[in-house]
Design a protein around this motif. Sequence first.
Motif, short mmCIF file in Angstrom:
data_model
loop_
_atom_site.label_atom_id
_atom_site.label_comp_id
_atom_site.label_asym_id
_atom_site.label_seq_id
_atom_site.Cartn_x
_atom_site.Cartn_y
_atom_site.Cartn_z
N GLY A 167 38.11 -16.40 51.10
CA GLY A 167 38.62 -15.00 50.85
C GLY A 167 40.23 -14.82 50.47
N THR A 168 41.00 -15.17 51.41
CA THR A 168 42.24 -15.16 51.49
C THR A 168 42.78 -15.87 50.23
OG1 THR A 168 42.57 -14.59 53.85
CG2 THR A 168 44.48 -15.50 52.88
N ALA A 169 42.54 -17.27 50.20
CA ALA A 169 42.91 -17.93 49.13
C ALA A 169 42.54 -17.35 47.65
CB ALA A 169 42.16 -19.30 49.22
N ARG A 170 41.51 -16.91 47.63
CA ARG A 170 41.23 -16.02 46.35
C ARG A 170 41.84 -15.02 45.99
NH1 ARG A 170 36.39 -14.81 47.42
NH2 ARG A 170 36.73 -12.66 48.19
N LEU A 171 42.33 -14.10 47.10
CA LEU A 171 43.15 -12.93 46.93
C LEU A 171 44.62 -13.36 46.49
CD1 LEU A 171 44.19 -10.05 47.51
CD2 LEU A 171 44.70 -10.92 49.81
N TRP A 172 45.19 -14.56 47.09
CA TRP A 172 46.48 -14.83 46.76
C TRP A 172 46.65 -15.75 45.37
CZ3 TRP A 172 50.29 -11.97 48.39
CH2 TRP A 172 50.14 -11.48 49.64
N VAL A 173 45.52 -16.27 45.05
CA VAL A 173 45.66 -17.35 43.88
C VAL A 173 45.38 -16.21 42.69
CG1 VAL A 173 44.41 -18.77 42.47
CG2 VAL A 173 44.89 -19.34 44.77
N GLU A 174 44.56 -15.07 42.73
CA GLU A 174 44.55 -14.13 41.84
C GLU A 174 45.61 -13.49 41.63
OE1 GLU A 174 41.17 -11.85 43.05
OE2 GLU A 174 39.65 -13.17 42.18
N ARG A 175 46.45 -12.91 42.62
CA ARG A 175 47.79 -12.35 42.50
C ARG A 175 48.85 -13.44 42.04
NH1 ARG A 175 48.73 -8.69 47.76
NH2 ARG A 175 51.05 -8.64 46.84
N TRP A 176 48.75 -14.71 42.23
CA TRP A 176 49.60 -15.81 41.63
C TRP A 176 49.38 -15.62 40.18
CZ3 TRP A 176 53.26 -18.98 42.86
CH2 TRP A 176 53.71 -20.13 41.99
N GLU A 177 48.30 -15.74 39.73
CA GLU A 177 47.80 -15.74 38.10
C GLU A 177 48.61 -14.55 37.62
OE1 GLU A 177 46.30 -18.26 36.46
OE2 GLU A 177 46.14 -19.40 38.36
N CYS A 225 51.61 -29.13 40.83
CA CYS A 225 50.19 -28.30 40.54
C CYS A 225 50.18 -26.83 40.92
CB CYS A 225 49.06 -29.26 40.96
SG CYS A 225 49.09 -29.24 42.86
N GLY A 226 50.90 -26.41 41.79
CA GLY A 226 51.07 -25.16 42.42
C GLY A 226 49.52 -25.07 42.94
N PRO A 227 48.90 -23.77 42.93
CA PRO A 227 47.48 -23.64 43.41
C PRO A 227 46.41 -24.10 42.66
CG PRO A 227 48.28 -21.65 42.67
CD PRO A 227 49.38 -22.59 42.31
N GLY A 228 46.69 -25.02 41.67
CA GLY A 228 45.61 -25.43 40.78
C GLY A 228 45.27 -24.97 39.61
N SER A 229 46.46 -24.10 39.03
CA SER A 229 45.91 -23.37 37.94
C SER A 229 45.70 -24.20 36.60
CB SER A 229 47.24 -22.45 37.61
OG SER A 229 47.49 -21.53 38.62
N LEU A 230 46.27 -25.12 36.48
CA LEU A 230 46.33 -26.10 35.19
C LEU A 230 45.26 -26.99 35.69
CD1 LEU A 230 46.77 -27.09 32.43
CD2 LEU A 230 48.64 -28.50 33.48
N ALA A 231 44.85 -27.55 36.72
CA ALA A 231 44.11 -28.24 37.08
C ALA A 231 42.42 -27.65 37.00
CB ALA A 231 44.19 -28.67 38.56
#
Length: 255
Positions: free
Chosen positions: A6-16, A54-60
């Motif tokens: 849940g925490t990862a999803r929150l911060w990755v979505e904000r990153w995007e 790769c950062g948090p895996g955006s392109l991958a």
Amino acid sequence: MGVSMGTARLWVERWELQQQHYATAREERFMVIADVVEHVVAHQEGPLVLDLGCGPGSLASRLTERMPDAEIVAVDMDPVLLELGRAHHADAARYVDAVIGDRGWTDTLGLDRPLDAVVSTTALHYFSEQTLLRTYRQLECLLRPGGVLVNGDHFAPDDRRCSKLTAHVGRRRAERSRTHDHENWDAWWSAAAQEPELAELFAQREKRQAALSHHGNDNDLTLSRHVELLGQAGFRHITPVWQFGDSHVLVALKD
């Protein structure tokens, strides 16, 4: 030290969201990179792809959606972004903690065969020219014949007046896509640093940044200089395949 999903999803979505305002035409650039890789590996079973910075895996994650049978090795030196990628995009790639360009970094990748493709987006612009050339040479050696290096980044033209124009066009597109309350790069990092689950990772990040003072400054290399460096590294077929403002996708094919 694991981060919850849940925490990862929150911060990755904000990153995007913040990255959409930072990188000109980001989604289109991702699609073009995937188009190039898909074309080059069309007849390869289980292609092997290396994602640099790769950062948090955006392109991958986008490459995996397009090519589900691809094996992606994603490398970065930032412990915060890597852990977010492992938690939120766990199935997209095998994540590797390494400082690209440093001595022995390719040994940490655990590759058991030549690469079909190397991809990167807004990740190599902080390398010195010497480090970038060395890295291009290393990547040329890792690629199979017919393999491809695809670098999406901001490259200014050689002509100063033209570079001002391309930068302006890119900024205007970014401004049109912004909302008034968007979160920028600095705001994202400041906010993420307050997340309790990321505290230990941020402590690691600070130590690494202190030890890597030679990283972090844009090299400001022009498109033509990147082409020259790729040629010196052994690539013979080099071309940009997409541009918006000073944002390009530059492709180098190995003989």
